[in-house]
Scaffold this motif. Structure first.
Motif, short mmCIF file in Angstrom:
data_model
loop_
_atom_site.label_atom_id
_atom_site.label_comp_id
_atom_site.label_asym_id
_atom_site.label_seq_id
_atom_site.Cartn_x
_atom_site.Cartn_y
_atom_site.Cartn_z
N UNK A 53 -0.28 -2.86 19.63
CA UNK A 53 -1.45 -2.25 20.26
C UNK A 53 -1.80 -3.05 21.51
N UNK A 54 -1.43 -2.49 22.66
CA UNK A 54 -1.83 -3.10 23.92
C UNK A 54 -3.29 -2.77 24.18
N UNK A 55 -3.94 -3.46 25.12
CA UNK A 55 -5.36 -3.21 25.35
C UNK A 55 -5.67 -1.74 25.58
N UNK A 56 -6.68 -1.24 24.89
CA UNK A 56 -7.18 0.15 24.91
C UNK A 56 -6.53 1.05 23.89
N UNK A 57 -5.49 0.57 23.21
CA UNK A 57 -4.77 1.41 22.25
C UNK A 57 -5.62 1.69 21.02
N UNK A 58 -5.49 2.91 20.49
CA UNK A 58 -6.08 3.26 19.20
C UNK A 58 -5.00 3.88 18.32
N UNK A 59 -5.09 3.63 17.03
CA UNK A 59 -4.15 4.20 16.07
C UNK A 59 -4.90 4.47 14.78
N UNK A 60 -4.56 5.60 14.14
CA UNK A 60 -5.13 5.94 12.84
C UNK A 60 -4.00 5.99 11.82
N UNK A 61 -4.17 5.21 10.75
CA UNK A 61 -3.11 5.01 9.77
C UNK A 61 -3.64 5.27 8.37
N UNK A 62 -2.82 5.94 7.56
CA UNK A 62 -3.15 6.09 6.15
C UNK A 62 -2.58 4.87 5.42
N UNK A 63 -3.48 4.11 4.79
CA UNK A 63 -3.12 2.87 4.13
C UNK A 63 -3.40 3.01 2.64
N UNK A 64 -2.36 2.84 1.83
CA UNK A 64 -2.51 2.84 0.38
C UNK A 64 -1.47 1.90 -0.20
N UNK A 65 -1.67 1.50 -1.44
CA UNK A 65 -0.74 0.53 -2.01
C UNK A 65 0.60 1.20 -2.32
N UNK A 66 1.69 0.51 -1.99
CA UNK A 66 3.04 1.00 -2.25
C UNK A 66 3.87 -0.13 -2.86
N UNK A 67 4.87 0.28 -3.65
CA UNK A 67 5.77 -0.72 -4.24
C UNK A 67 6.87 -1.10 -3.25
N UNK A 68 7.83 -1.90 -3.71
CA UNK A 68 8.88 -2.39 -2.83
C UNK A 68 9.75 -1.27 -2.26
N UNK A 69 9.76 -0.10 -2.94
CA UNK A 69 10.53 1.05 -2.45
C UNK A 69 9.71 1.94 -1.52
N UNK A 70 8.47 1.56 -1.28
CA UNK A 70 7.61 2.36 -0.43
C UNK A 70 6.92 3.49 -1.15
N UNK A 71 7.06 3.55 -2.48
CA UNK A 71 6.44 4.63 -3.24
C UNK A 71 4.99 4.29 -3.55
N UNK A 72 4.14 5.31 -3.56
CA UNK A 72 2.72 5.12 -3.86
C UNK A 72 2.56 4.94 -5.36
N UNK A 73 2.01 3.79 -5.74
CA UNK A 73 1.82 3.48 -7.16
C UNK A 73 0.43 2.87 -7.33
N UNK A 74 0.01 2.80 -8.60
CA UNK A 74 -1.24 2.12 -8.88
C UNK A 74 -1.06 0.63 -8.62
N UNK A 75 -1.97 0.00 -7.89
CA UNK A 75 -1.77 -1.43 -7.58
C UNK A 75 -1.88 -2.28 -8.84
N UNK A 76 -1.01 -3.27 -8.97
CA UNK A 76 -1.15 -4.21 -10.09
C UNK A 76 -2.42 -5.03 -9.92
N UNK A 77 -2.87 -5.61 -10.99
CA UNK A 77 -4.09 -6.40 -10.94
C UNK A 77 -3.93 -7.55 -9.95
N UNK A 78 -4.93 -7.70 -9.10
CA UNK A 78 -4.90 -8.77 -8.11
C UNK A 78 -4.06 -8.49 -6.89
#
Length: 683
Positions: free
Chosen positions: A381-406
């Motif tokens: 992100x250079x100055x003035x850049x904006x980005x919108x990202x969907x962030x959720x927990x994923x496992x080592x394969x990139x699959x969406x899973x329930x996050x482990x404790x901690x």
């Protein structure tokens, strides 16, 4: 909206003497006019976290009315880099103004019938307490107003929903003011206007949207500092508003923990300043190294804004357990949600994303969603850049899973070197805690983005519809449309190869064969507010006109192209018509990804001239060296739709470069033709 100095409560600086204090930044204090007393916001009526960043939440069709007041302090001329430049005599009075960055709105100057301003940067407000400005004739950067400016900015009904921002735009002083904290964000509409989960049809909930404003502040210990115009004493806790990228070492020393800051270093052995005892703070919403707790079963949309004056962020969200960057889905860039047809090739995705993102294949691609998801593991992100990202927990394969404790991750700013130029440090910015949820995920693999990059190209879209306020008028002298097949070429370099601070832009028109059109060449020169470099009319019937621009980088350090009042897309002249990277915009395909700032690569002089360029030309090639092939720098080709009438600018959004002159003026006028098609193709 009052621009003023104010202590920053989220930053506590401890001086070498042991005294702890809150550095004074410059902020926008905002209150409703109904509560204001003259040009003052009474106690308890104004924004609370004004350094962290004010958000103006608007809807399509709104009219934004701002009484903008300058209460900024007067400056020491020695500490104002461009105070000795032509046209810079008034800069120590700390004039300011307002630019709504990324909004596709009218850059309207006042008239006798309407004394308010639109998104117009050729005006400055002065604080009367700082003294009266002097006229500098042709070097004045627009109208000078004492005290306050009234803005009225109309948001079109077909404006994209998304993330934008506002900041000052006084030439020669923009870096000082933004680096001290003058920035806030604007949102139009809601994320749910374009983003849904792949499991349900409802829009993404606003309660799961997080706005993250990235600001940095260099705080000094007491001593003597060398500035461009000489040396001056600084006090404990004073802000260095001409950012020095060498303030900290780029990489931390062994066992050094950098959580939202890095320590100043002594550069006197290299003829630099001694920043020992100072500290460089990197905040999110004004908070140093915050904890971000995400407990939503559908993850969150993060809306990130780089509100720095010059610093570029190289960001990763790194899983603390695996030490690997998490995959995130890109929803929008620079205020416009993305839209890629499902059959878009990976090559096209990578090209469209440019140097902003490290694109990876998404682990899964639900076939029923509107557009092909774009997954990334890193963003620049250079100055003035904006980005919108969907962030959720994923496992080592990139699959969406329930996050482990901690489960946790760290939002990291990795070290970044800008070619032969600035070296930005590595710092941890935030701790992210993924908290367990009893609910199942409704978004199983991706969010469904029905992007404005598609809608903007459709009948009724902002880049397809006639400009409602434009009326047919004769063309000014010298103002004309590009002939079919012709393009504009912009050179990024320096005016004087012996002066590395003489940043400038060059220009020429090229014909359908790629040959320069005689008589159109302008050498690389510093910004002149009195002379538009480009003048063009709208299309017949006041429809948006598309032009093809080529950007040529002459420097061995990076630049960041930005243009006001519009967006653009990166194109490939060889791309098929069915591709969003095609040079001819197709409403059935859409624009793919639309941006308003673009990182440029670096020039590569060959062995025959390398020593000359690096040692005698300040690391910048000449136009002739680029033409004869001794300086390699492939052109970046853009499709730019123009829909707003008025005077505005294009420039490098590294504000050190902009203030130094890497900016040019452009003028768009109404078409003399009252009729015409609803969609204008490229010129």
């Amino acid at each position: 909206m009052i621009a003023r100095a104010k202590p920053i409560p989220g930053i506590v600086y401890t001086a070498p003497s042991g005294v702890a204090l809150n550095p004074a930044g410059w902020v926008y204090e905002v209150c409703e006019r109904a509560f204001a007393q003259g040009d003052v916001c009474p106690a308890g009526s104004a924004t609370v976290a004004d350094y962290g960043g004010v958000r103006l939440a608007l809807q399509k069709g709104d009219v934004l009315k701002i009484r903008f007041v300058n209460h900024l302090p007067k400056l020491d001329p020695v500490k104002v880099t461009h105070s000795a430049d032509m046209g810079g005599a008034n800069l120590p009075l700390n004039p300011t103004n307002l630019h709504t960055h990324g909004l596709i709105v009218e850059p309207r100057a006042p008239t006798p019938q309407d004394p308010t301003f639109g998104d117009f940067v050729f005006v400055t407000a002065f604080n009367p307490a700082n003294g009266q400005p002097v006229s500098q004739g042709l070097h004045d950067h627009g109208q000078m107003i004492s005290g306050a400016i009234d803005y009225r900015i109309e948001i079109p009904n077909n404006h994209p929903s998304g993330l934008f921002w506002f900041h000052p735009h006084v030439h020669g002083l923009a870096l000082n003011q933004v680096s001290s904290g003058l920035a806030g964000i604007i949102t139009i509409g809601d994320v749910g206007d374009y983003a849904r989960s792949d499991g349900v049809g409802a829009g993404f909930p606003g309660g799961h949207v997080r706005h993250l404003i990235l600001k940095d502040l260099q705080v000094l210990a007491a001593g003597k500092i060398a500035f461009e115009n000489g040396s001056a004493n600084v006090a404990d806790g004073e802000v260095l508003n001409q950012q020095d990228p060498d303030f900290c070492a780029q990489a931390p020393s062994p066992n050094e923990l950098r959580q939202g800051s890095c320590p100043g270093v002594d550069l006197t052995a290299d003829d630099g300043n001694n920043y020992s005892g100072g500290k460089w703070y990197f905040t999110i919403n004004g908070v140093q190294y915050p904890k971000i707790r995400t407990a939503s079963p559908d993850g969150e949309i993060w809306r990130l804004t780089n509100a720095s004056g010059s610093l570029s962020y190289r960001l990763q969200l790194v899983d603390d357990a695996t030490k690997q960057p998490l995959i995130m889905q890109l929803a929008a860039i620079d205020g416009v949600s993305v839209f890629l047809p499902q059959d878009t090739s990976m090559e096209s995705v990578v090209h469209l994303a440019g140097a902003k993102f490290k694109v990876v294949r998404c682990p899964t691609n639900p076939p029923a969603i509107a557009s092909q998801p774009v997954c990334v593991t890193e963003l620049v992100m250079m100055p003035s850049s904006r980005a919108e990202l969907w962030v959720t927990y994923r496992n080592a394969l990139g699959q969406i899973v329930r996050p482990p404790k901690g489960a946790s991750a760290t939002l990291k700013m990795l070290g970044l070197t800008m070619g032969s130029g600035d070296m930005w440090p590595a710092v941890d910015l935030a701790k992210v805690l993924f908290e367990d949820s009893h609910n199942l995920f409704e978004a199983h693999a991706a969010i469904n983005v029905a992007g404005d990059a598609y809608r903007a190209a459709q009948p009724g879209g902002v880049f397809a519809s006639p400009t409602p306020y434009a009326r047919p008028a004769p063309l000014p002298a010298g103002c004309k449309a590009l002939p079919p097949g012709h393009r504009r070429r912009i050179f990024f370099g320096i005016e004087d190869l012996n002066n590395g601070d003489s940043f400038g832009l060059g220009y020429e028109e090229v014909d359908e064969r790629g040959a320069p059109v005689p008589g159109t060449q302008l050498p690389v020169t510093r910004f002149d507010p009195m002379k538009p470099t480009i003048c063009l009319p709208l299309g017949p019937g006041q429809t948006p006109v598309h032009e093809t621009w080529e950007l040529v980088q002459l420097s061995t350090e990076n630049h960041n192209f930005h243009i006001h009042q519009t967006k653009f897309r990166s194109i490939l002249m060889s791309a098929p018509a069915s591709s969003p990277a095609s040079n001819k915009p197709d409403p059935h395909v859409g624009f793919g990804l639309l941006e308003d700032n673009l990182p440029l690569g670096v020039a590569a002089p060959n062995a025959s001239i390398n020593d000359q360029v690096m040692n005698d030309q300040n690391g910048v090639c000449s136009v002739d060296q680029w033409r004869n092939g001794s300086c390699a720098s492939p052109t970046v080709t853009l499709d730019i739709p123009f829909s707003q009438v008025g005077e505005f600018v294009y420039h490098c959004h590294i504000l050190e470069h902009e203030d130094g002159g890497m900016m040019a003026k452009i003028k768009v006028v109404p078409s003399p033709d009252a009729g015409g098609p609803k969609f204008a193709g490229p010129k």
